[in-house]
Design an enzyme around this catalytic site. Structure first.
Site, PDB file in Angstrom:
ATOM      1  CB  THR A  72      -0.919  -0.019   1.241  1.00  0.00           C
ATOM      2  OG1 THR A  72      -1.831  -1.104   1.093  1.00  0.00           O
ATOM      3  CG2 THR A  72      -1.699   1.269   1.398  1.00  0.00           C
ATOM      4  CB  SER A  80       2.766  -7.865   1.165  1.00  0.00           C
ATOM      5  OG  SER A  80       1.803  -7.761   2.183  1.00  0.00           O
ATOM      6  CB  THR A 108       0.326  -3.632   6.384  1.00  0.00           C
ATOM      7  OG1 THR A 108      -0.900  -3.806   5.672  1.00  0.00           O
ATOM      8  CG2 THR A 108       0.745  -2.174   6.368  1.00  0.00           C
ATOM      9  CG  ASP A 109      -2.523  -7.270   3.926  1.00  0.00           C
ATOM     10  OD1 ASP A 109      -2.863  -6.689   4.982  1.00  0.00           O
ATOM     11  OD2 ASP A 109      -3.131  -7.129   2.861  1.00  0.00           O
TER      12      ASP A 109
HETATM   13  C1  SIN Z   1      -0.180  -5.233   1.011  1.00  0.00           C
HETATM   14  O1  SIN Z   1       0.035  -5.879   2.041  1.00  0.00           O
HETATM   15  O2  SIN Z   1       0.616  -5.205   0.053  1.00  0.00           O
HETATM   16  C2  SIN Z   1      -1.443  -4.459   0.860  1.00  0.00           C
HETATM   17  C3  SIN Z   1      -1.974  -3.958   2.143  1.00  0.00           C
HETATM   18  C4  SIN Z   1      -1.082  -2.966   2.811  1.00  0.00           C
HETATM   19  O3  SIN Z   1       0.079  -2.750   2.485  1.00  0.00           O
HETATM   20  O4  SIN Z   1      -1.583  -2.353   3.789  1.00  0.00           O
END
Ligand code: SIN
Length: 328
Positions: free
Chosen positions: A20, A66, A99-100
């Site tokens: 993100t 991710s 974050t995932d």
């Molecule tokens: C991801 O994990 O690539 C998408 C979600 C995020 O980064 O918050």
């Protein structure tokens, strides 16, 4: 982007993997309807001043959401980290990441590199096109950590908080402060470009699998995670065992059981797991609770993963299987 202002300068290398933080939405007010992994890492560094005496080097390693993280990307990332960490002028590394699965990548890198310099994984909950994106501040904070003498190991930086790779977990779907270290608490806070350190930096846990082994792996051991819950079915485990008996290139080698409370399992799942273990499948219990650790009880036949979450226990078990040191 590669900038250098003088030969005595120390360097922080920023490796981009997507997420993100590199996401783009069609409207600035849209914080959720974006595509992750679109903006290059050099662009993410635009407008971010490095601390005095530090130069920044950007390198794009991957560009993914991710949720789609792969072993191949982990291998490349570990290789690039190892390469840059060996450079004397490099103070530390920042990795921009979704974050995932951030906690999985951080744990993997800590397990295979156990670096004596800081490797700082950072992220954002809002895309780069948001009215008030959180990525730039997180990157700035991550660079501070990566350039701080004495910092070491793999850590995650989000919303001004520094978490150890061993403890960090994503705990919120939307809030900017989406990560937590559970009982262990954070390693440090970043406050206006300064670190307030609370406890020790992560250090290697036990013997590390040689990084060269990981870099050369073409086929990773298959380890599945199964959740113990009301009315759990051991038949899922039996199906995996049956598939293994039939043979093939990618049969299951390990099982992580996401156990209730202090590592307990539904009796049907437990009985099937014991049958699987008897057939040579490595089985590990990890608690599905978000806090605490499994306290060992006497006469447990299935090993436990202590404080590791199921996703981290899976990585630990894969590395153990690769090292050939497993004790079923
Ligand atoms: C991801 O994990 O690539 C998408 C979600 C995020 O980064 O918050």
């Amino acid at each position: 982007m590669a900038e250098s202002n003088g030969k005595d300068e120390r360097r922080v290398v920023v490796l981009g993997t997507g997420g993100t933080i590199a996401g783009r939405a069609s409207a600035a007010a849209d914080n959720i309807g974006y595509t992750a992994g679109e903006v290059g890492v050099a662009e993410l560094l635009g407008g971010i001043d490095a601390p005095p005496g530090i130069s920044l080097t950007a390198e794009q390693v991957a560009q993914v959401d991710s949720k789609d993280m792969s072993f191949a990307i982990w291998q490349t990332l570990a290789q690039r980290c190892a390469y840059w960490l060996a450079e004397p002028a490099v103070a530390g590394i920042v990795i921009t990441h979704g974050t995932d699965t951030l906690e999985e990548t951080a744990f993997f890198l800590q397990a295979v590199l156990g670096p004596s310099k800081p490797v700082v994984v950072t992220c954002a909950m809002r895309p780069s096109t948001a009215l008030a994106p959180d990525g730039p501040q997180n990157v700035r904070d991550a660079i501070v950590v990566a350039s701080t003498p004495g910092a070491q190991g793999v850590v995650a930086v989000c919303a001004g908080t520094v978490h150890s790779a061993f403890d960090v977990q994503k705990v919120h779907t939307y809030r900017l402060d989406a990560f937590d270290s559970g009982d262990a608490g954070p390693v440090a806070y970043v406050e206006e470009g300064a670190l307030r350190v609370l406890r020790d930096w992560p250090v290697p846990a036990g013997e590390r699998l040689a990084f060269d082994r990981v870099a050369g792996v073409a086929s990773w051991p298959r380890v599945e995670i199964l959740l113990s819950h009301a009315e759990s079915r051991g038949s899922i485990v039996d199906a995996l065992v049956q598939e293994r008996r039939l043979g093939g290139p990618d049969v299951v080698q390990g099982l992580v059981l996401a156990a209730t409370g202090n590592g307990t399992l539904h009796h049907s799942l437990e009985a099937a797991a014991l049958r699987a273990q008897a057939e040579g499948i490595a089985v590990l219990r990890a608690t599905r609770c978000s806090q605490g650790r499994i306290l060992p009880r006497q006469k447990e036949v299935l090993r436990d993963a202590g404080a590791l979450t199921p996703v981290k226990a899976r990585i630990a078990l894969m590395l153990e299987l690769l090292s050939g040191e497993r004790s079923a």
